[in-house]
Design an enzyme around this catalytic site. Structure first.
Site, PDB file in Angstrom:
ATOM      1  N   ALA A  61      41.686  72.412 -78.432  1.00 47.49           N
ATOM      2  CA  ALA A  61      41.908  73.660 -79.173  1.00 47.49           C
ATOM      3  C   ALA A  61      42.161  74.787 -78.175  1.00 47.49           C
ATOM      4  O   ALA A  61      41.677  74.742 -77.049  1.00 47.49           O
ATOM      5  CB  ALA A  61      40.661  73.978 -79.998  1.00 47.49           C
ATOM      6  N   GLY A 102      39.886  68.883 -78.866  1.00 46.56           N
ATOM      7  CA  GLY A 102      40.773  68.732 -80.012  1.00 46.56           C
ATOM      8  C   GLY A 102      41.956  67.821 -79.718  1.00 46.56           C
ATOM      9  O   GLY A 102      42.503  67.190 -80.635  1.00 46.56           O
ATOM     10  N   GLU A 105      40.655  64.483 -80.369  1.00 42.43           N
ATOM     11  CA  GLU A 105      40.416  64.379 -81.825  1.00 42.43           C
ATOM     12  C   GLU A 105      41.725  64.159 -82.570  1.00 42.43           C
ATOM     13  O   GLU A 105      41.791  63.401 -83.530  1.00 42.43           O
ATOM     14  CB  GLU A 105      39.714  65.647 -82.320  1.00 42.43           C
ATOM     15  N   GLU A 125      33.438  69.782 -75.470  1.00 44.93           N
ATOM     16  CA  GLU A 125      33.049  70.987 -76.221  1.00 44.93           C
ATOM     17  C   GLU A 125      31.651  71.468 -75.887  1.00 44.93           C
ATOM     18  O   GLU A 125      31.396  72.668 -75.849  1.00 44.93           O
ATOM     19  CB  GLU A 125      33.164  70.720 -77.729  1.00 44.93           C
TER      20      GLU A 125
HETATM   21  N1  3HC Z   1      42.457  76.614 -74.318  1.00 46.76           N
HETATM   22  C1  3HC Z   1      43.037  77.690 -73.720  1.00 46.76           C
HETATM   23  N2  3HC Z   1      43.352  77.724 -72.410  1.00 46.76           N
HETATM   24  C2  3HC Z   1      43.064  76.643 -71.677  1.00 46.76           C
HETATM   25  C3  3HC Z   1      42.449  75.499 -72.216  1.00 46.76           C
HETATM   26  C4  3HC Z   1      42.140  75.507 -73.600  1.00 46.76           C
HETATM   27  N3  3HC Z   1      41.576  74.454 -74.209  1.00 46.76           N
HETATM   28  N4  3HC Z   1      42.280  74.597 -71.246  1.00 46.76           N
HETATM   29  C5  3HC Z   1      42.778  75.147 -70.124  1.00 46.76           C
HETATM   30  N5  3HC Z   1      43.252  76.381 -70.381  1.00 46.76           N
HETATM   31  C6  3HC Z   1      43.929  77.295 -69.456  1.00 46.76           C
HETATM   32  C7  3HC Z   1      43.019  77.782 -68.344  1.00 46.76           C
HETATM   33  O1  3HC Z   1      42.297  78.922 -68.752  1.00 46.76           O
HETATM   34  C8  3HC Z   1      44.009  78.097 -67.259  1.00 46.76           C
HETATM   35  O2  3HC Z   1      44.612  79.314 -67.578  1.00 46.76           O
HETATM   36  P1  3HC Z   1      45.146  80.272 -66.421  1.00 46.76           P
HETATM   37  O3  3HC Z   1      46.170  79.511 -65.667  1.00 46.76           O
HETATM   38  O4  3HC Z   1      45.648  81.463 -67.164  1.00 46.76           O
HETATM   39  O5  3HC Z   1      43.922  80.568 -65.585  1.00 46.76           O
HETATM   40  C9  3HC Z   1      45.054  77.012 -67.428  1.00 46.76           C
HETATM   41  O6  3HC Z   1      44.907  76.536 -68.766  1.00 46.76           O
HETATM   42  C10 3HC Z   1      44.921  75.850 -66.477  1.00 46.76           C
HETATM   43  O7  3HC Z   1      43.582  75.418 -66.523  1.00 46.76           O
HETATM   44  P2  3HC Z   1      42.846  74.865 -65.209  1.00 46.76           P
HETATM   45  O8  3HC Z   1      43.017  75.832 -64.103  1.00 46.76           O
HETATM   46  O9  3HC Z   1      41.476  74.499 -65.613  1.00 46.76           O
HETATM   47  O10 3HC Z   1      43.745  73.587 -64.916  1.00 46.76           O
HETATM   48  P3  3HC Z   1      43.317  72.153 -64.416  1.00 46.76           P
HETATM   49  O11 3HC Z   1      44.579  71.391 -64.317  1.00 46.76           O
HETATM   50  O12 3HC Z   1      42.426  72.275 -63.228  1.00 46.76           O
HETATM   51  O13 3HC Z   1      42.422  71.512 -65.584  1.00 46.76           O
HETATM   52  C11 3HC Z   1      41.844  70.914 -67.848  1.00 46.76           C
HETATM   53  C12 3HC Z   1      42.978  71.221 -66.848  1.00 46.76           C
HETATM   54  C13 3HC Z   1      41.103  69.645 -67.411  1.00 46.76           C
HETATM   55  C14 3HC Z   1      42.436  70.729 -69.224  1.00 46.76           C
HETATM   56  C15 3HC Z   1      40.834  72.090 -67.813  1.00 46.76           C
HETATM   57  O14 3HC Z   1      41.562  73.302 -67.986  1.00 46.76           O
HETATM   58  C16 3HC Z   1      39.784  72.057 -68.886  1.00 46.76           C
HETATM   59  O15 3HC Z   1      38.762  71.425 -68.700  1.00 46.76           O
HETATM   60  N6  3HC Z   1      40.015  72.755 -69.992  1.00 46.76           N
HETATM   61  C17 3HC Z   1      39.073  72.876 -71.055  1.00 46.76           C
HETATM   62  C18 3HC Z   1      39.136  71.667 -71.941  1.00 46.76           C
HETATM   63  C19 3HC Z   1      38.228  71.860 -73.116  1.00 46.76           C
HETATM   64  O16 3HC Z   1      37.104  72.305 -72.990  1.00 46.76           O
HETATM   65  N7  3HC Z   1      38.718  71.491 -74.283  1.00 46.76           N
HETATM   66  C20 3HC Z   1      37.980  71.637 -75.482  1.00 46.76           C
HETATM   67  C21 3HC Z   1      38.392  72.876 -76.143  1.00 46.76           C
HETATM   68  S1  3HC Z   1      37.403  73.238 -77.521  1.00 46.76           S
HETATM   69  C22 3HC Z   1      38.027  72.243 -78.725  1.00 46.76           C
HETATM   70  O17 3HC Z   1      38.918  71.500 -78.508  1.00 46.76           O
HETATM   71  C23 3HC Z   1      37.403  72.463 -80.049  1.00 46.76           C
HETATM   72  C24 3HC Z   1      37.749  71.380 -81.000  1.00 46.76           C
HETATM   73  O18 3HC Z   1      36.742  70.401 -80.957  1.00 46.76           O
HETATM   74  C25 3HC Z   1      37.852  71.899 -82.402  1.00 46.76           C
END
Ligand code: 3HC
Ligand code: NAI
Length: 694
Positions: A61, A102, A105, A125
């Protein structure tokens, strides 16, 4: 376009194309639904492939949409997944690189999943203080079994796709071209008669589900103390086990909506973005060229130099370590070896890796050995005269373009830079002790520091796994400048009626790893004493409690002298309240004619934390830090500020700057009130209804 739609001989390919990580924001979600409808309506299409462009299948997400109307605007992720699952034509998710949250998912809603090896699969998450909110707690246990799923959900840790090859999650893990394989797979299943399998229809088989769930609950008790999410993850999985898929899904949704609004989730998301934002410097664009760093040198093999060297060696970079005398050099090298041996003993490092790491260190007494170094970090005694000698010598021997860094914690970096004829190459790299362990690195930007030097240091910080935060030049930089005000308030409160144990307990209950007095006893009370002596000369106008000086005059420097604010027993680090010190404190109040009163724990917490926020506000006003989240990152990674509160600036925002302003006003009217000079921006932001971070 956030989603691409192409067709390939009867197969529609829906490609998420929302860089950088194909976050499932509103337009992307709408694009997927549109693609699905297009494919349903095209009689030539027999199957659908769902995949991601660039460096992810999907990172989940879009976290930036949380708590905004877009997050709940249709099509929500739940609606998208329902559409995927309900598709009459089979949907094949083709996963590579990253399928998280997500994203995973969404893939679990598909009828089939194939993956490339090396893809990071996770439901992370919980690390954001929430739980998978689009069916993850229901479908993952049905896909890979209760135990494996619960482990992934409560840890949030990624698992490589190849490790999940036989888990039931994937129909195939493909070695060759994923796109080709996905098309072939889609054609194959497209030719088969439906209905196509749905993960939701699988059963969760476990001989003792209830027992395992209880075991999981016990094992998260520690981490869940201050975070509600881990238990909610387990509750949601349990609901699916007991009440079935639909009820489980509804319960999961309820928990998600509640968790996303908690301060803990807000704080964790703040830290997620704060960490990434810290590496961005407003006037240093990401396109700034960086200097190549192949050889590192460290000067001084004491407490800090040794730890600093280990960071680079751990990242595979060779380090030349310079000292003035052979015995100091030998001691430094022996300490590094001892540290690695400790890691080997814990089973976290192979013995052969220890030798490889030691082999990367070249000890020397000669500056000639530094002439090839690309980055030289000085960690010698904290005396300007000694730094002058070192930097003048470095100016003579270092190659042109070498970066010259100082680990000074209190000295003026601009003065240090002026010892050289190349101030543009001089930067501060302020590590925290123990330097091989602590995440924080304050990168100190001098008035002449070149942009490419900053960009290079920020990049190498990532390589050595530090959270680097840029600070301008000021006394104490960001972290220590703020902690001084915190300690100042702690000492005033002793004078006004509190005792060390009460103050420590109150702030530890708030969540700090250690209160100010236990911390001072650990670090050595003489360090603060030396700083205060300097302050008395530089700022004779500033009011400091002299109570800590009294303690130091008795030689009670802390643990190392067997007594400080507390008493210590030999071989025991437990802090025992000291009758002697407590009496000394009460006597001091009488001497200064300060009436002692009962100070509430709430006042202790407010005065300590707002002292940090207030100084942080001044640091922002002066441009020493470029954003509030940088200050929070300093405190979360270097000073033991409770993660679930997000740092002193976010905490002040959470309380509301209006309330912070009023509280500071109240304390400024009390005894020792001259210790408060409220930052102008607090009132200004409060008047606009804003916070430091908004
Ligand atoms: N939403 C919005 N922005 C995101 C994002 C997300 N889920 N994941 C990464 N980004 C953004 C980062 O903020 C960063 O932005 P920036 O360049 O402006 O600083 C850019 O993407 C690149 O991120 P990283 O520097 O972390 O890049 P990496 O290649 O090192 O890592 C990744 C990629 C492994 C995907 C890492 O970004 C990460 O762990 N992201 C979070 C993943 C996450 O927690 N997902 C769950 C989201 S909540 C969800 O899905 C709810 C659902 O259950 C309903
Ligand atoms: P330390 O006293 O443990 O080590 C200093 C080392 O430098 C000694 O081994 C000494 O022999 C060597 N040295 C002195 N003069 C030298 C010279 N001219 N050339 C080469 N080597 C020389 O001191 P520590 O604690 O490691 O501090 C070093 C620097 O790091 C200081 O600037 C200090 O302010 C800073 N710092 C210290 C922190 C700490 O917690 N100890 C935290 C952050 C920064």
């Amino acid at each position: 376009m956030a989603v691409d739609y192409t067709t390939h001989d009867g197969v529609a390919v829906i490609t998420l194309n929302n860089p950088p990580v194909n976050g499932l924001g509103l337009t992307t979600r709408a694009g997927i639904v549109e693609g699905l409808e297009r494919a349903q309506n095209d009689p030539a299409i027999v199957a659908i492939v769902l995949t991601g462009a660039g460096k992810a299948f999907s990172g989940g997400a879009d976290i930036t949409e949380f708590n905004t109307p877009k997050a709940t605007q249709e099509p929500t992720l739940a609606t998208v997944i329902k559409a995927v699952e309900g598709s009459a034509k089979p949907v094949v998710a083709a996963i590579h690189s990253v399928a998280m949250g997500g994203g995973l998912e969404l893939a679990l809603g598909a009828h089939y999943r194939i993956a490339a090896p090396g893809a990071q699969i996770a439901l992370p998450e919980v690390k954001l203080g929430i739980l998978p909110g689009a069916g993850g707690t229901q479908r993952l246990p049905r896909a890979i079994g209760l135990e494996a799923a619960l482990n992934m959900i409560v840890s949030g840790a990624p698992v490589l796709s190849e490790k999940l090859a036989s888990s039931g999650l994937f129909d195939e893990v493909v070695q060759g071209d994923l796109a080709e394989a996905a098309l072939a797979f889609a054609r194959k299943v497209g030719a088969q008669a439906g209905p196509h399998p749905k993960v939701r229809d699988r059963k969760i088989e476990h001989p003792n589900a209830e027992g395992f769930i209880q075991f999981a609950r016990n094992s998260v008790a520690g981490i869940a103390k201050n975070f509600p999410a881990p238990h909610k993850c387990i509750d949601a999985v349990e609901a699916g086990v007991k009440d079935g898929f639909d009820k489980g899904l509804a319960f999961e949704r309820e928990c998600f909506i509640a968790l996303v609004q908690t301060p803990e989730s807000h704080a964790l998301r703040h830290a997620f973005f704060g960490e990434r934002a810290a590496s961005k410097i407003p006037d240093v664009p990401s396109s700034t060229p960086v200097r190549e760093l192949r050889k590192i040198a460290v000067i001084g093999a004491g407490t800090m130099g040794g730890g600093i060297a280990m960071n680079f060696v751990n990242a595979g970079l060779p380090v030349t370590l310079l000292e003035t005398k052979q015995d100091a050099l030998d001691r430094g090298i022996a300490t590094i070896r001892k540290n690695y041996e400790g890691t080997v003993k814990k089973g976290k490092l192979k013995p052969e890796a220890l030798e490889q790491r030691m082999a990367l260190i070249t000890p020397t007494l000669s500056y000639d050995d530094l002439k090839d170094a690309d980055l030289i970090i000085e960690a010698v005694f904290e005396e300007l005269g000694v730094k002058e000698q070192v930097f003048k010598r470095l100016d003579e021997v270092a190659k042109p373009g070498a970066i010259l860094a100082s680990n000074t914690s209190t000295l003026d970096l601009n003065k240090i830079a002026a010892f050289t004829k190349r101030p543009q190459d001089v930067v501060g790299m302020h590590f925290f002790s123990p330097a091989n362990v602590m995440k924080l690195l304050e990168v100190v930007r001098g008035k002449d520091t070149a942009k490419d030097v900053l960009a290079t240091v920020m990049q190498v910080a990532k390589k050595i796994r530090k959270t680097a935060v840029v600070s301008g030049v000021c006394d104490g930089f960001i972290g220590n400048r703020m902690i001084e005000q915190y300690i100042r308030q702690a000492l005033f409160m002793l004078e006004e009626g509190a005792l060390p144990a009460q103050i420590d307990k109150a702030i530890e209950k708030f969540g700090f790893a250690m209160g100010p007095f236990r911390m001072s006893d650990l670090a050595g009370n003489d360090i603060g004493w030396a700083i205060r002596k300097r302050r008395y000369q530089e700022h004779p106008d500033l009011h400091y409690s002299k109570i800590a000086d009294r303690l130091c005059e008795t030689g009670r420097f802390g643990q190392k002298t067997g007594g400080g604010w507390y008493d210590y027993k030999a071989g025991d680090r437990t802090a025992y309240p000291s009758k002697l010190v407590d009496e000394m404190i009460v006597g001091y109040s009488q001497e200064t004619a300060t009436p002692r009163r009962k100070i509430s724990d709430a006042e202790i917490v407010e005065r300590l934390v707002y002292a940090l926020s207030n100084e942080g506000a001044k640091i922002l006003e002066e441009g020493i830090a470029s954003k509030a989240s940088d200050i929070d990152m300093v405190y979360l990674t270097g000073y033991g500020f409770p993660l679930w509160r997000g740092g002193p600036m976010l905490y002040a925002d959470t309380v509301g700057l209006y309330n912070v302003e009023r509280a500071i006003g109240r304390y400024a009217a009390q005894a020792n009130g001259d210790g408060w000079q409220i930052a102008k921006s607090i009132g200004d932001l409060a008047a606009q209804g804003r916070g430091f971070n908004s």
